[in-house]
Design an enzyme around this catalytic site. Structure first.
Site, PDB file in Angstrom:
ATOM      1  N   HIS A   1      39.672 -23.022   5.187  1.00 51.22           N
ATOM      2  CA  HIS A   1      40.238 -23.129   6.535  1.00 51.22           C
ATOM      3  C   HIS A   1      39.323 -24.007   7.381  1.00 51.22           C
ATOM      4  CE1 HIS A   1      43.496 -20.196   6.341  1.00 51.22           C
ATOM      5  NE2 HIS A   1      42.734 -19.557   5.480  1.00 51.22           N
TER       6      HIS A   1
ATOM      7  N   CYS B   1      45.095 -24.051   2.947  1.00 54.21           N
ATOM      8  CA  CYS B   1      45.165 -22.744   2.288  1.00 54.21           C
ATOM      9  C   CYS B   1      46.490 -22.588   1.520  1.00 54.21           C
ATOM     10  CB  CYS B   1      44.932 -21.621   3.303  1.00 54.21           C
ATOM     11  SG  CYS B   1      44.578 -20.023   2.529  1.00 54.21           S
TER      12      CYS B   1
ATOM     13  N   GLU C   1      39.736 -24.985  10.325  1.00 56.79           N
ATOM     14  CA  GLU C   1      39.725 -24.489  11.712  1.00 56.79           C
ATOM     15  C   GLU C   1      38.817 -23.274  11.886  1.00 56.79           C
ATOM     16  OE1 GLU C   1      42.814 -21.885   9.774  1.00 56.79           O
ATOM     17  OE2 GLU C   1      42.041 -23.925   9.489  1.00 56.79           O
TER      18      GLU C   1
END
Length: 196
Positions: free
Chosen positions: A178, A80, A180
């Protein structure tokens, strides 16, 4: 797997806990650090970022990490804002970047709703980072600025404009999304990075 030393750069501008949890699910211990020697000694480095470019860059400079990151030789993954800071400069706060990727980060057109939040598809996937990931896979994004498509683009996303959802140069990788927070696809991309 646990023998590999994975360092998450901790400079006060990241969603580092969720990245750490993702690594743990994959069987890796992510070490949070802003220590130059520890970062240099890592097998893999993750450079996260959430927030505003100029203040994040000030934090990097205050620790001297702005000089260390571009010199790293092991695989590095910017996430990001981390990816955006690896570019030449950003329109956000008129910020000079680390200059790893040869592209400037710009704001989405005014007609588009920003930030661009939510799930979107990635396409034109290149390199081992996307091994086992299908074209048009969904990933999770939150951003108002983007890197245009350039020579270092290894994945694209469409939000009113085709832009770089991932970049690569030498040992440096960057993803705008992202991993995650991107469910199984994101976990697989993280795993691919850790296997590079």
């Amino acid at each position: 797997m646990r023998g590999k030393k994975v360092v998450i750069i901790d400079y006060g501008a990241g969603n580092i806990q969720s990245i750490k949890f993702s690594l743990e699910r994959l069987g890796y211990d992510g070490i949070l650090s802003q220590d130059a020697e520890e970062i240099k000694a890592a097998d893999k480095v993750i450079f996260p970022g959430v927030g505003e470019a100029s203040s994040a860059m000030k934090k990097l400079k205050s620790t001297g990490l702005d000089k260390i990151i571009p010199q790293l030789k092991q695989p590095v993954l910017g996430i990001c804002l981390g990816m955006q800071l690896m570019c030449k400069r950003s329109e956000e706060g008129d910020t000079e970047g680390l200059g790893i990727f040869d592209v400037d980060v710009i704001h989405f057109e005014k007609k588009l709703k920003v930030p661009h939040i939510g799930w979107n598809r990635i396409k034109d996937l290149k390199t081992d980072l996307f091994e086992g990931i299908t074209e048009q896979e969904y990933v999770y994004l939150v951003h108002s600025y983007y890197a245009p498509v350039c020579a270092e683009t290894i994945a694209k996303c469409d939000y009113g404009v085709n832009y770089s959802s991932a970049l690569k140069k030498d040992n440096f990788y960057g993803v705008q999304f992202h991993p995650e927070k991107s469910s199984e696809a994101g976990e697989k991309i993280l795993q691919n990075f850790l296997k590079l």
